[in-house]
Design a protein around this motif. Sequence first.
Motif, PDB file in Angstrom:
ATOM      1  N   ASP A  53      -4.380   3.889  36.501  1.00  0.00           N
ATOM      2  CA  ASP A  53      -4.203   4.963  37.426  1.00  0.00           C
ATOM      3  C   ASP A  53      -2.767   5.753  36.952  1.00  0.00           C
ATOM      4  N   LEU A  54      -2.576   6.663  37.410  1.00  0.00           N
ATOM      5  CA  LEU A  54      -1.458   7.388  37.022  1.00  0.00           C
ATOM      6  C   LEU A  54      -0.475   7.064  37.970  1.00  0.00           C
ATOM      7  N   VAL A  55      -0.628   6.560  39.213  1.00  0.00           N
ATOM      8  CA  VAL A  55       0.580   6.317  40.065  1.00  0.00           C
ATOM      9  C   VAL A  55       0.583   4.832  40.483  1.00  0.00           C
ATOM     10  N   MET A  56       1.522   4.395  39.762  1.00  0.00           N
ATOM     11  CA  MET A  56       2.101   3.112  39.935  1.00  0.00           C
ATOM     12  C   MET A  56       3.535   2.651  40.134  1.00  0.00           C
ATOM     13  N   PRO A  57       3.855   1.399  40.636  1.00  0.00           N
ATOM     14  CA  PRO A  57       5.238   1.053  40.574  1.00  0.00           C
ATOM     15  C   PRO A  57       5.676   0.891  39.201  1.00  0.00           C
ATOM     16  N   GLY A  58       7.004   1.205  38.964  1.00  0.00           N
ATOM     17  CA  GLY A  58       7.813   1.044  37.796  1.00  0.00           C
ATOM     18  C   GLY A  58       7.406   2.104  36.622  1.00  0.00           C
ATOM     19  N   GLY A  59       7.026   3.380  37.273  1.00  0.00           N
ATOM     20  CA  GLY A  59       6.722   4.273  36.376  1.00  0.00           C
ATOM     21  C   GLY A  59       5.481   5.088  36.807  1.00  0.00           C
ATOM     22  N   ASN A  60       4.735   5.496  35.504  1.00  0.00           N
ATOM     23  CA  ASN A  60       3.313   5.958  35.876  1.00  0.00           C
ATOM     24  C   ASN A  60       2.447   5.682  34.726  1.00  0.00           C
ATOM     25  N   LYS A 162      15.194   7.528  46.210  1.00  0.00           N
ATOM     26  CA  LYS A 162      16.764   7.875  45.979  1.00  0.00           C
ATOM     27  C   LYS A 162      17.052   7.451  44.127  1.00  0.00           C
ATOM     28  N   ASN A 163      18.224   8.512  44.013  1.00  0.00           N
ATOM     29  CA  ASN A 163      18.492   8.268  42.572  1.00  0.00           C
ATOM     30  C   ASN A 163      18.499   7.078  41.890  1.00  0.00           C
ATOM     31  N   LYS A 164      19.162   5.953  42.887  1.00  0.00           N
ATOM     32  CA  LYS A 164      19.508   4.784  42.608  1.00  0.00           C
ATOM     33  C   LYS A 164      18.096   3.973  42.256  1.00  0.00           C
ATOM     34  N   GLU A 165      17.260   4.186  43.133  1.00  0.00           N
ATOM     35  CA  GLU A 165      16.072   3.384  43.075  1.00  0.00           C
ATOM     36  C   GLU A 165      15.185   3.803  41.909  1.00  0.00           C
ATOM     37  N   ILE A 166      15.322   5.157  41.610  1.00  0.00           N
ATOM     38  CA  ILE A 166      14.646   5.801  40.369  1.00  0.00           C
ATOM     39  C   ILE A 166      15.193   4.983  39.172  1.00  0.00           C
ATOM     40  N   ALA A 167      16.559   4.893  39.014  1.00  0.00           N
ATOM     41  CA  ALA A 167      17.357   4.455  37.858  1.00  0.00           C
ATOM     42  C   ALA A 167      16.807   3.055  37.651  1.00  0.00           C
ATOM     43  N   GLU A 168      16.496   2.054  38.988  1.00  0.00           N
ATOM     44  CA  GLU A 168      16.153   0.689  38.641  1.00  0.00           C
ATOM     45  C   GLU A 168      14.878   0.818  38.193  1.00  0.00           C
ATOM     46  N   LEU A 169      13.824   1.496  38.757  1.00  0.00           N
ATOM     47  CA  LEU A 169      12.435   1.517  38.415  1.00  0.00           C
ATOM     48  C   LEU A 169      12.292   1.707  36.952  1.00  0.00           C
ATOM     49  N   MET A 170      12.952   2.774  36.296  1.00  0.00           N
ATOM     50  CA  MET A 170      12.652   3.159  35.187  1.00  0.00           C
ATOM     51  C   MET A 170      13.669   2.968  34.348  1.00  0.00           C
ATOM     52  N   HIS A 171      14.644   1.853  34.469  1.00  0.00           N
ATOM     53  CA  HIS A 171      15.673   1.320  33.763  1.00  0.00           C
ATOM     54  C   HIS A 171      16.373   2.312  32.923  1.00  0.00           C
ATOM     55  N   LEU A 172      16.832   3.274  33.624  1.00  0.00           N
ATOM     56  CA  LEU A 172      17.769   4.196  33.375  1.00  0.00           C
ATOM     57  C   LEU A 172      19.229   3.950  34.462  1.00  0.00           C
ATOM     58  N   SER A 173      20.302   4.726  33.581  1.00  0.00           N
ATOM     59  CA  SER A 173      21.427   4.842  34.337  1.00  0.00           C
ATOM     60  C   SER A 173      21.348   5.849  35.689  1.00  0.00           C
ATOM     61  N   HIS A 174      22.161   5.551  36.725  1.00  0.00           N
ATOM     62  CA  HIS A 174      22.123   6.520  37.925  1.00  0.00           C
ATOM     63  C   HIS A 174      22.757   7.822  37.316  1.00  0.00           C
ATOM     64  N   LYS A 175      23.325   7.820  36.240  1.00  0.00           N
ATOM     65  CA  LYS A 175      24.047   9.185  35.838  1.00  0.00           C
ATOM     66  C   LYS A 175      22.927   9.751  35.098  1.00  0.00           C
TER      67      LYS A 175
END
Length: 206
Positions: A53-60, A162-175
């Motif tokens: 599936d293309l839509v999944m938690p933790g990225g796609n 939110k940006n913070k959630e995306i950062a956590e999901l994708m293992h990126l910094s908020h910046k």
Amino acid sequence: MKSVLIAEDHPVVRAAVTLVLEKEGFKRIHEAASVGEALSILREHTVDLVILDLVMPGGNGLDVLERIKSNQWKCVVLVFTSLDPLFFQERCMRAGALAYVSKTNNLGQLHKAVQAVDAGYTYFAQLPAGSLDTVQQSERQMIDNLSNRKLTILQYLARGVKNKEIAELMHLSHKTVSTYKTRLIEKLRLNSAVHLRDFAIRNHLI
């Protein structure tokens, strides 16, 4: 013995796909409900086929396709998703998928696609020519030029994550996420972040 991974976060869909695969002779069936789980299974097990599936938690699913390609894992990928093939099929083909089936079709299409890739063929939808108006054609070109990571972040933002959630999901910094957000607004020629959702809906990205 044929082995398969179903990467899909909805249990009911996984159950339906499992029935299809059992009829096609698959004995070892792994299941993953997130990108992280899918990648762990691919690292730990030899898998012949991935139903993705293309839509999944933790990225796609595009993230999974990229990792399969970069790690040279020897598995065939069949994309099974609700996202419109008009906007995603070609991207998946470029990333190495050998089949693309829309969830809006009945399971008979999934049967045919599994049989096709198992026999060494591809299975893609025939897309209607000239089905996009001038504005959508221009926007589709902009989307095609986005990296998979930018596209994933766009989808998250459009869903209101939110940006913070995306950062956590994708293992990126908020910046880093904030920078991607700014660049997306510029690259897609939008006036502000408010218009990201409208853009995504208009182009069937969510």
